[in-house]
Design a protein around this motif. Sequence first.
Motif, PDB file in Angstrom:
ATOM      1  N   LYS A 150      -3.469   3.130  10.244  1.00 41.66           N
ATOM      2  CA  LYS A 150      -3.641   4.481   9.706  1.00 41.66           C
ATOM      3  C   LYS A 150      -3.068   5.548  10.620  1.00 41.66           C
ATOM      4  CE  LYS A 150      -7.170   2.801   6.941  1.00 41.66           C
ATOM      5  NZ  LYS A 150      -7.438   2.961   5.586  1.00 41.66           N
ATOM      6  N   ASN A 180       0.351   7.064  12.000  1.00 44.42           N
ATOM      7  CA  ASN A 180       1.779   6.990  11.756  1.00 44.42           C
ATOM      8  C   ASN A 180       2.534   7.122  13.067  1.00 44.42           C
ATOM      9  OD1 ASN A 180       3.710   6.604   9.812  1.00 44.42           O
ATOM     10  ND2 ASN A 180       3.207   8.449   8.690  1.00 44.42           N
ATOM     11  N   ARG A 217       7.474  11.018  13.519  1.00 45.64           N
ATOM     12  CA  ARG A 217       8.861  11.122  13.055  1.00 45.64           C
ATOM     13  C   ARG A 217       9.710  11.635  14.204  1.00 45.64           C
ATOM     14  NH1 ARG A 217       7.777  13.902   7.106  1.00 45.64           N
ATOM     15  NH2 ARG A 217       5.611  13.194   6.993  1.00 45.64           N
ATOM     16  N   PRO A 274       8.798   9.454   6.498  1.00 45.25           N
ATOM     17  CA  PRO A 274       7.778   8.862   7.372  1.00 45.25           C
ATOM     18  C   PRO A 274       7.664   7.360   7.160  1.00 45.25           C
ATOM     19  CG  PRO A 274       6.766  10.174   5.611  1.00 45.25           C
ATOM     20  CD  PRO A 274       8.235  10.425   5.545  1.00 45.25           C
ATOM     21  N   LEU A 275       7.342   6.646   8.230  1.00 48.62           N
ATOM     22  CA  LEU A 275       7.094   5.206   8.130  1.00 48.62           C
ATOM     23  C   LEU A 275       5.784   4.985   7.383  1.00 48.62           C
ATOM     24  CD1 LEU A 275       8.057   4.396  11.796  1.00 48.62           C
ATOM     25  CD2 LEU A 275       9.335   3.711   9.786  1.00 48.62           C
ATOM     26  N   VAL A 276       5.662   3.805   6.818  1.00 50.16           N
ATOM     27  CA  VAL A 276       4.458   3.510   6.039  1.00 50.16           C
ATOM     28  C   VAL A 276       3.388   2.924   6.961  1.00 50.16           C
ATOM     29  CG1 VAL A 276       3.545   2.326   4.014  1.00 50.16           C
ATOM     30  CG2 VAL A 276       5.953   2.984   4.085  1.00 50.16           C
ATOM     31  N   PRO A 277       2.241   3.601   7.080  1.00 55.68           N
ATOM     32  CA  PRO A 277       1.227   3.114   8.022  1.00 55.68           C
ATOM     33  C   PRO A 277       0.259   2.100   7.409  1.00 55.68           C
ATOM     34  CG  PRO A 277       0.597   5.264   7.197  1.00 55.68           C
ATOM     35  CD  PRO A 277       1.866   4.881   6.480  1.00 55.68           C
ATOM     36  N   VAL A 283       2.646  -3.269   2.665  1.00 58.50           N
ATOM     37  CA  VAL A 283       3.297  -2.925   1.406  1.00 58.50           C
ATOM     38  C   VAL A 283       3.560  -4.124   0.498  1.00 58.50           C
ATOM     39  CG1 VAL A 283       4.443  -0.841   2.242  1.00 58.50           C
ATOM     40  CG2 VAL A 283       5.572  -3.036   2.513  1.00 58.50           C
ATOM     41  N   TYR A 330       2.312  -4.207  -3.142  1.00 66.69           N
ATOM     42  CA  TYR A 330       2.631  -3.132  -4.076  1.00 66.69           C
ATOM     43  C   TYR A 330       4.002  -3.323  -4.695  1.00 66.69           C
ATOM     44  CZ  TYR A 330      -1.244  -1.184  -1.444  1.00 66.69           C
ATOM     45  OH  TYR A 330      -2.450  -1.008  -0.830  1.00 66.69           O
ATOM     46  N   CYS A 366       3.103   1.988  -5.764  1.00 64.45           N
ATOM     47  CA  CYS A 366       2.943   3.045  -4.755  1.00 64.45           C
ATOM     48  C   CYS A 366       2.450   4.333  -5.420  1.00 64.45           C
ATOM     49  CB  CYS A 366       4.257   3.330  -4.050  1.00 64.45           C
ATOM     50  SG  CYS A 366       5.124   1.873  -3.479  1.00 64.45           S
ATOM     51  N   CYS A 408      -1.285   5.632  -5.795  1.00 63.98           N
ATOM     52  CA  CYS A 408      -1.962   6.403  -4.753  1.00 63.98           C
ATOM     53  C   CYS A 408      -1.194   7.654  -4.344  1.00 63.98           C
ATOM     54  CB  CYS A 408      -2.185   5.540  -3.515  1.00 63.98           C
ATOM     55  SG  CYS A 408      -3.329   4.183  -3.779  1.00 63.98           S
ATOM     56  N   HIS A 409       0.114   7.653  -4.473  1.00 57.73           N
ATOM     57  CA  HIS A 409       0.868   8.772  -3.906  1.00 57.73           C
ATOM     58  C   HIS A 409       1.311   9.807  -4.932  1.00 57.73           C
ATOM     59  CE1 HIS A 409       0.902   7.471   0.227  1.00 57.73           C
ATOM     60  NE2 HIS A 409       1.147   6.246  -0.173  1.00 57.73           N
ATOM     61  N   ALA A 453      -8.528   6.838  -2.257  1.00 58.44           N
ATOM     62  CA  ALA A 453      -8.173   6.590  -0.859  1.00 58.44           C
ATOM     63  C   ALA A 453      -7.700   7.865  -0.162  1.00 58.44           C
ATOM     64  CB  ALA A 453      -7.086   5.526  -0.784  1.00 58.44           C
ATOM     65  N   SER A 498      -4.832   9.463  -0.227  1.00 57.72           N
ATOM     66  CA  SER A 498      -3.559   9.274   0.460  1.00 57.72           C
ATOM     67  C   SER A 498      -2.707  10.538   0.369  1.00 57.72           C
ATOM     68  CB  SER A 498      -2.818   8.086  -0.134  1.00 57.72           C
ATOM     69  OG  SER A 498      -2.997   8.063  -1.522  1.00 57.72           O
ATOM     70  N   CYS A 545      10.793   3.296  -3.382  1.00 59.49           N
ATOM     71  CA  CYS A 545      10.275   3.970  -2.192  1.00 59.49           C
ATOM     72  C   CYS A 545      10.749   3.304  -0.903  1.00 59.49           C
ATOM     73  CB  CYS A 545       8.759   3.951  -2.193  1.00 59.49           C
ATOM     74  SG  CYS A 545       8.005   4.245  -3.802  1.00 59.49           S
TER      75      CYS A 545
END
Length: 148
Positions: free
Chosen positions: A54, A56, A59, A66-69, A72, A75, A84, A87-88, A97, A99, A125
């Motif tokens: 959780k 990150n 950058r 951003p990298l995915v913390p 994956v 999904y 994805c 949640c996003h 969650a 997000s 993504c």
Amino acid sequence: MKPFPLIFSLLLTCVAGLAGQALAASQALESLRGTEAVPATEPPPAMRDFINDKENIPRTFEQQPPLVPHEVDKYTIDLKQNKCLECHMKQPGKDKARSVEMSEAHFMDRNGKKLDHPSGARHFCNQCHVPQVDAQPLIGSNFQSLPR
Ligand code: HEC
Ligand code: HEC
């Protein structure tokens, strides 16, 4: 001068020239493979664990995706679905969650026109967002990020 010695000496000059070139080339060029034999293989490096904490990795430049913390692999993203987005997407209340929402740029077409759905150009993504691992660069680099 008789023709035979003339031809012979010409030939000799050519042969000497070629031999000299070959020698020079063998000294100047070194294969990237080094002295490794062609069929030689190395075992692949061990798979790294994704950092799933959780936090990150910061950058390093403006406009970096951003990298995915989180992990994956579960999904699915294909023509029909994009997990994805569950949640996003910008849907207040839906995402338990809590997000991070995708930014406005994900809802614009390539001419900068606003869309009421995520842009097709952003459907895959993981074309831009990859899970994060603690991996050192393979080749040294003196890149420095700008101060924030
Ligand atoms: C089950 C909900 C969920 C799904 C599905 C999901 N994410 Fe996330 N994502 C989160 C949460 C929550 C965070 C915030 C960090 C955290 O708490 O792990 C996050 C953070 C991120 C971030 C970092 C955002 C930032 O500004 O730091 C990116 C990028 C991201 N996710 C991309 C993806 C991609 C790509 C997929 C699909 C492969 C995906 N997520 C699927 C819940 C989800
Ligand atoms: C063409 C590259 C690209 C694709 C494809 C893409 N993104 Fe992004 N994304 C970015 C960039 C660049 C940023 C950082 C700049 C910004 O926020 O617009 C970003 C930012 C984000 C953020 C963080 C927003 C914030 O405010 O911190 C999330 C979350 C995110 N993307 C999720 C997704 C999801 C989910 C998908 C797939 C549906 C996706 N992205 C597809 C490039 C991309």
